[in-house]
Write an enzyme that holds these catalytic residues in place. Structure first.
Site, PDB file in Angstrom:
ATOM      1  N   SER A  22       0.851  -1.192   0.000  1.00 47.65           N
ATOM      2  CA  SER A  22       0.000   0.000   0.000  1.00 47.65           C
ATOM      3  C   SER A  22       0.882   1.235   0.000  1.00 47.65           C
ATOM      4  CB  SER A  22      -0.885   0.015   1.249  1.00 47.65           C
ATOM      5  OG  SER A  22      -1.415   1.321   1.431  1.00 47.65           O
ATOM      6  N   HIS A  46      -1.551  -1.426  -4.124  1.00 45.57           N
ATOM      7  CA  HIS A  46      -2.767  -0.986  -3.430  1.00 45.57           C
ATOM      8  C   HIS A  46      -2.720   0.538  -3.279  1.00 45.57           C
ATOM      9  CE1 HIS A  46      -6.228  -1.707  -0.752  1.00 45.57           C
ATOM     10  NE2 HIS A  46      -5.719  -0.788   0.053  1.00 45.57           N
ATOM     11  N   ASP A  48      -4.678   3.755  -1.826  1.00 42.98           N
ATOM     12  CA  ASP A  48      -5.702   4.161  -0.862  1.00 42.98           C
ATOM     13  C   ASP A  48      -6.202   5.558  -1.167  1.00 42.98           C
ATOM     14  OD1 ASP A  48      -6.015   1.967   1.036  1.00 42.98           O
ATOM     15  OD2 ASP A  48      -3.894   2.303   1.457  1.00 42.98           O
ATOM     16  N   MET A  50      -8.767   8.438  -0.063  1.00 45.22           N
ATOM     17  CA  MET A  50      -9.559   8.888   1.095  1.00 45.22           C
ATOM     18  C   MET A  50     -10.101  10.287   0.828  1.00 45.22           C
ATOM     19  SD  MET A  50      -7.174   7.594   4.215  1.00 45.22           S
ATOM     20  CE  MET A  50      -6.304   6.024   4.159  1.00 45.22           C
ATOM     21  N   HIS A  79      -8.536   1.342  -3.568  1.00 49.53           N
ATOM     22  CA  HIS A  79      -9.425   1.193  -2.406  1.00 49.53           C
ATOM     23  C   HIS A  79     -10.064   2.558  -2.144  1.00 49.53           C
ATOM     24  CE1 HIS A  79      -9.602   0.295   2.227  1.00 49.53           C
ATOM     25  NE2 HIS A  79     -10.791   0.422   1.686  1.00 49.53           N
ATOM     26  N   MET A  81     -12.073   4.837  -0.222  1.00 49.59           N
ATOM     27  CA  MET A  81     -12.684   5.164   1.080  1.00 49.59           C
ATOM     28  C   MET A  81     -13.379   6.500   0.900  1.00 49.59           C
ATOM     29  SD  MET A  81      -9.509   3.771   3.360  1.00 49.59           S
ATOM     30  CE  MET A  81      -8.409   3.794   1.948  1.00 49.59           C
ATOM     31  N   MET A 149     -11.445  -5.200   5.991  1.00 45.04           N
ATOM     32  CA  MET A 149     -10.572  -4.312   6.764  1.00 45.04           C
ATOM     33  C   MET A 149     -10.248  -4.951   8.103  1.00 45.04           C
ATOM     34  SD  MET A 149      -9.981  -1.734   4.841  1.00 45.04           S
ATOM     35  CE  MET A 149      -8.969  -0.898   6.064  1.00 45.04           C
ATOM     36  N   ASP A 187      -6.673  -5.959   4.794  1.00 50.88           N
ATOM     37  CA  ASP A 187      -6.025  -4.650   4.752  1.00 50.88           C
ATOM     38  C   ASP A 187      -5.990  -4.044   6.151  1.00 50.88           C
ATOM     39  OD1 ASP A 187      -5.132  -2.120   4.089  1.00 50.88           O
ATOM     40  OD2 ASP A 187      -6.889  -1.585   2.868  1.00 50.88           O
TER      41      ASP A 187
HETATM   42  C1  DX5 Z   1      -6.012   2.078   5.861  1.00 51.61           C
HETATM   43  C2  DX5 Z   1      -5.677   1.692   4.452  1.00 51.61           C
HETATM   44  C3  DX5 Z   1      -4.619   0.668   4.364  1.00 51.61           C
HETATM   45  C4  DX5 Z   1      -3.296   1.096   4.933  1.00 51.61           C
HETATM   46  C5  DX5 Z   1      -2.730  -0.093   5.618  1.00 51.61           C
HETATM   47  O1  DX5 Z   1      -7.194   2.797   5.868  1.00 51.61           O
HETATM   48  O2  DX5 Z   1      -6.825   1.188   3.777  1.00 51.61           O
HETATM   49  O3  DX5 Z   1      -4.455   0.202   3.030  1.00 51.61           O
HETATM   50  O4  DX5 Z   1      -2.371   1.538   3.984  1.00 51.61           O
HETATM   51  O5  DX5 Z   1      -1.597   0.304   6.293  1.00 51.61           O
HETATM   52  P1  DX5 Z   1      -0.853  -0.666   7.270  1.00 51.61           P
HETATM   53  O6  DX5 Z   1      -0.418  -1.859   6.482  1.00 51.61           O
HETATM   54  O7  DX5 Z   1       0.290   0.158   7.770  1.00 51.61           O
HETATM   55  O8  DX5 Z   1      -1.817  -1.036   8.361  1.00 51.61           O
HETATM   56 ZN    ZN Z   2      -6.493   0.151   1.792  1.00 52.21          ZN
END
Ligand code: DX5
Ligand code: ZN
Length: 242
Positions: A22, A46, A48, A50, A79, A81, A149, A187
């Site tokens: 990620s 991956h 992320d 947000m 992903h 969010m 998650m 994740d």
């Molecule tokens: C959190 C993200 C994850 C994050 C995981 O909201 O969706 O993808 O990058 O990070 P680690 O592996 O550090 O928990």
């Molecule tokens: Zn993620």
């Protein structure tokens, strides 16, 4: 654009565990170099996204995905969010996303799945720790990927929530009993210690951010996670059937 021969969620059902670094924990000022560095041990990248509403944090959007796409050939697993992914799915596809995961908690799942299919995206559904598996189950046969998650979404570097292991096992059982090819991704808080736990429970695509990018040697860290997960997979009985 889907990458030819890419190890996308819908296209890889062999009995192996795959690693999805990620980029959330990468140094964004050197993102291209960071991605190149982990590429030898990355099956999927991956990404992320947000929006500051669905989660209390802001990250990246389609323009950055466009640049990542130009920089690497890895499968881009986005992903989302977000409260309103419908507004941006087309832009992510155009930017080069291969698959997107939307959260079941925002509702409108049927329409979002249809939109992703129309766009040619692999279809992922993500589920937060407090959301029961039953909320995703009705959609299972329409998915390429279920993203469970194992931390509350929004930030990297959080501690793995061991109480989610039962949900992973339930999802694995439901997928296998229905004979589906849905990929099962986890994740949050995945590292060399937790990778075997989620693998034994049934996860086959492991996202890891801080356990890779926050390490002095990210590619070696990713390799260790893979080795730990593969060793656990070898102990799972009946694995050859998956
Ligand atoms: C959190 C993200 C994850 C994050 C995981 O909201 O969706 O993808 O990058 O990070 P680690 O592996 O550090 O928990
Ligand atoms: Zn993620």
């Amino acid at each position: 654009m889907a990458q030819a021969g890419s190890p996308g969620p819908a296209r890889r059902a062999q009995p192996s565990v795959r690693i999805a670094p990620s980029i959330l924990s990468a140094d964004f000022a050197q993102l291209g170099d960071e991605i190149s560095r982990v590429t030898p041990e990355a099956d999927v990248l991956h990404v992320d996204v947000m929006d500051g509403h669905f989660v209390p944090n802001l990250t990246i959007g389609p323009p950055v995905v466009t640049w990542i796409r130009r920089h690497c050939d890895l499968y881009l697993d986005c992903h989302l969010m977000m409260d309103n992914p419908a507004k941006f799915l087309g832009a992510f596809r155009e930017a080069g996303a291969d698959g997107c995961s939307v959260h079941v908690e925002i509702g409108g799942t049927a329409g979002l799945i249809a939109q992703m299919r129309d766009l040619g995206l692999d279809v992922g559904l993500a589920v937060n720790p407090e959301t029961p598996f039953e909320d995703c189950e009705p959609w299972l046969d329409q998915l390429d990927l279920l993203l469970i998650m194992t931390v509350h979404p929004g930030f990297g570097g959080q501690m793995f929530m061991s109480e989610i292991v039962g949900k992973i096992a339930r999802a694995r059982h439901a997928i296998d009993s229905a004979g589906l090819a849905v990929d099962l991704e986890v994740d949050g808080g995945i590292d060399v210690g937790t990778a075997p736990i989620v693998t034994e429970a049934g996860a086959r695509l492991l996202v890891a951010g801080s356990a890779i990018f926050a390490q002095p040697d990210p590619v070696a860290a990713a390799h260790r996670i893979r080795e730990a997960a593969q060793a656990a997979l070898a102990t799972v009985s009946g694995e050859g059937a998956r």
